[in-house]
Design an enzyme around this catalytic site. Structure first.
Site, PDB file in Angstrom:
ATOM      1  N   CYS A 133     -11.113  12.890  16.451  1.00  0.00           N
ATOM      2  CA  CYS A 133     -10.297  13.321  15.311  1.00  0.00           C
ATOM      3  C   CYS A 133      -9.467  14.567  15.666  1.00  0.00           C
ATOM      4  O   CYS A 133      -8.509  14.457  16.413  1.00  0.00           O
ATOM      5  CB  CYS A 133     -11.160  13.515  14.079  1.00  0.00           C
ATOM      6  SG  CYS A 133     -10.206  13.439  12.556  1.00  0.00           S
ATOM      7  N   ARG A 167      -9.281  12.576   7.048  1.00  0.00           N
ATOM      8  CA  ARG A 167      -7.958  13.205   7.301  1.00  0.00           C
ATOM      9  C   ARG A 167      -7.577  13.001   8.775  1.00  0.00           C
ATOM     10  O   ARG A 167      -7.210  13.933   9.494  1.00  0.00           O
ATOM     11  CB  ARG A 167      -7.967  14.680   6.917  1.00  0.00           C
ATOM     12  CG  ARG A 167      -8.138  14.874   5.417  1.00  0.00           C
ATOM     13  CD  ARG A 167      -8.074  16.322   4.978  1.00  0.00           C
ATOM     14  NE  ARG A 167      -6.770  16.942   5.287  1.00  0.00           N
ATOM     15  CZ  ARG A 167      -5.646  16.709   4.622  1.00  0.00           C
ATOM     16  NH1 ARG A 167      -5.626  15.871   3.622  1.00  0.00           N
ATOM     17  NH2 ARG A 167      -4.535  17.315   4.958  1.00  0.00           N
ATOM     18  N   HIS A 171     -14.999   9.276  13.704  1.00  0.00           N
ATOM     19  CA  HIS A 171     -16.136  10.170  13.978  1.00  0.00           C
ATOM     20  C   HIS A 171     -17.404   9.378  14.276  1.00  0.00           C
ATOM     21  O   HIS A 171     -18.267   9.264  13.395  1.00  0.00           O
ATOM     22  CB  HIS A 171     -16.410  11.028  12.736  1.00  0.00           C
ATOM     23  CG  HIS A 171     -15.370  12.039  12.432  1.00  0.00           C
ATOM     24  ND1 HIS A 171     -15.406  13.323  12.920  1.00  0.00           N
ATOM     25  CD2 HIS A 171     -14.253  11.967  11.673  1.00  0.00           C
ATOM     26  CE1 HIS A 171     -14.361  13.996  12.482  1.00  0.00           C
ATOM     27  NE2 HIS A 171     -13.644  13.202  11.716  1.00  0.00           N
ATOM     28  N   GLU A 177     -19.920  10.325  15.761  1.00  0.00           N
ATOM     29  CA  GLU A 177     -21.091  11.223  15.687  1.00  0.00           C
ATOM     30  C   GLU A 177     -21.711  11.229  14.283  1.00  0.00           C
ATOM     31  O   GLU A 177     -22.826  11.695  14.115  1.00  0.00           O
ATOM     32  CB  GLU A 177     -20.706  12.650  16.119  1.00  0.00           C
ATOM     33  CG  GLU A 177     -19.868  13.451  15.145  1.00  0.00           C
ATOM     34  CD  GLU A 177     -18.386  13.074  15.128  1.00  0.00           C
ATOM     35  OE1 GLU A 177     -18.006  12.099  15.792  1.00  0.00           O
ATOM     36  OE2 GLU A 177     -17.621  13.751  14.416  1.00  0.00           O
TER      37      GLU A 177
HETATM   38  N1  GLN Z   1      -6.709  16.758   9.832  1.00  0.00           N
HETATM   39  C1  GLN Z   1      -7.423  17.455  10.864  1.00  0.00           C
HETATM   40  C2  GLN Z   1      -6.474  18.113  11.845  1.00  0.00           C
HETATM   41  O1  GLN Z   1      -5.303  18.002  11.722  1.00  0.00           O
HETATM   42  C3  GLN Z   1      -8.378  16.569  11.602  1.00  0.00           C
HETATM   43  C4  GLN Z   1      -9.493  16.109  10.688  1.00  0.00           C
HETATM   44  C5  GLN Z   1     -10.810  15.868  11.359  1.00  0.00           C
HETATM   45  O2  GLN Z   1     -11.038  16.253  12.493  1.00  0.00           O
HETATM   46  N2  GLN Z   1     -11.701  15.250  10.628  1.00  0.00           N
HETATM   47  O3  GLN Z   1      -6.941  18.743  12.744  1.00  0.00           O
END
Ligand code: GLN
Length: 204
Positions: free
Chosen positions: A84, A143, A183, A185
């Site tokens: 992410c 996100r 994710h 994890e």
């Molecule tokens: N939106 C976050 C970013 O721009 C990432 C979100 C996440 O790691 N769950 O870093």
């Protein structure tokens, strides 16, 4: 399944879900430890960059004098897995980033931050990862970014398989660098961490 490789895998512990990665890596047989300082980076064979907020990780990496050392280790072939925000940190190009946002880079791809967020902030969807077999991952996106462009040397490992974002690239590998927009994890499915520990052991 555990490889008991004992390979030393660090988790960048500036911000984000560090503990979950440490647990997953330990379960996969790695010697997992948090990395916050350059000296700790020197003591690991591979690194996980966790989810969190990439603008914050970027800022703290500069403040903790880790940005350049990590970039150098990546150039020297250190295996890195980014989840992410960690995927964003591995991108050569960040779309919808902040102007002052820095990356470790290494993967020839453009990622768009908060890409799914225009529709919905968080969701779960099945993702099949090449080489990791059945069943598809129960992938948790928070996100999350997606990958909008990949260079010729980047292997696309997974795409969203259902819903409005079907076909979007969410897992990639380039050499010793691995990244997922989701994710693993946070679920009990250890196949991505297992793959990464094997990559780390092979590079060691
Ligand atoms: N939106 C976050 C970013 O721009 C990432 C979100 C996440 O790691 N769950 O870093």
């Amino acid at each position: 399944m555990s490889t008991d490789s004992g390979v030393r895998v660090g988790v960048l512990a500036l911000q984000g879900d560090v503990r979950e990665h440490l647990r997953a890596l330990t379960e996969c047989g790695a010697s997992a430890r948090a990395v916050r300082r350059p000296v700790e980076l020197e003591q690991v064979d591979a690194l996980v960059v966790p989810g969190g907020e990439s603008t914050t990780i970027s800022k703290l990496a500069v403040e903790f004098d880790l940005l350049e050392p990590i970039r150098k280790r990546i150039s020297a072939g250190m295996p890195v897995y980014g989840s992410c925000a960690g995927m964003i940190m591995l991108a050569e190009e960040i779309l919808d980033g902040r102007a002052d946002q820095r990356a470790f880079a290494g993967i020839d791809m453009a990622v768009r931050r908060n890409a799914f967020g225009r529709q919905v902030d968080s969701f779960e969807a099945p993702v099949t990862i090449d080489g990791l077999g059945d069943p598809p991952f129960h992938a948790v996106f928070i996100r999350a970014p997606w990958v909008e462009r990949v260079g010729d040397d980047v292997e696309v490992l997974g795409r969203v398989a259902a819903g409005a974002a079907t076909g979007r690239i969410v897992a990639v590998r380039q050499g010793n660098l691995l990244a997922t927009a989701f994710h693993p994890e946070l679920t009990g499915d250890r196949r991505v961490h297992q793959l990464f520990v094997e990559m780390a052991a092979a590079a060691d």
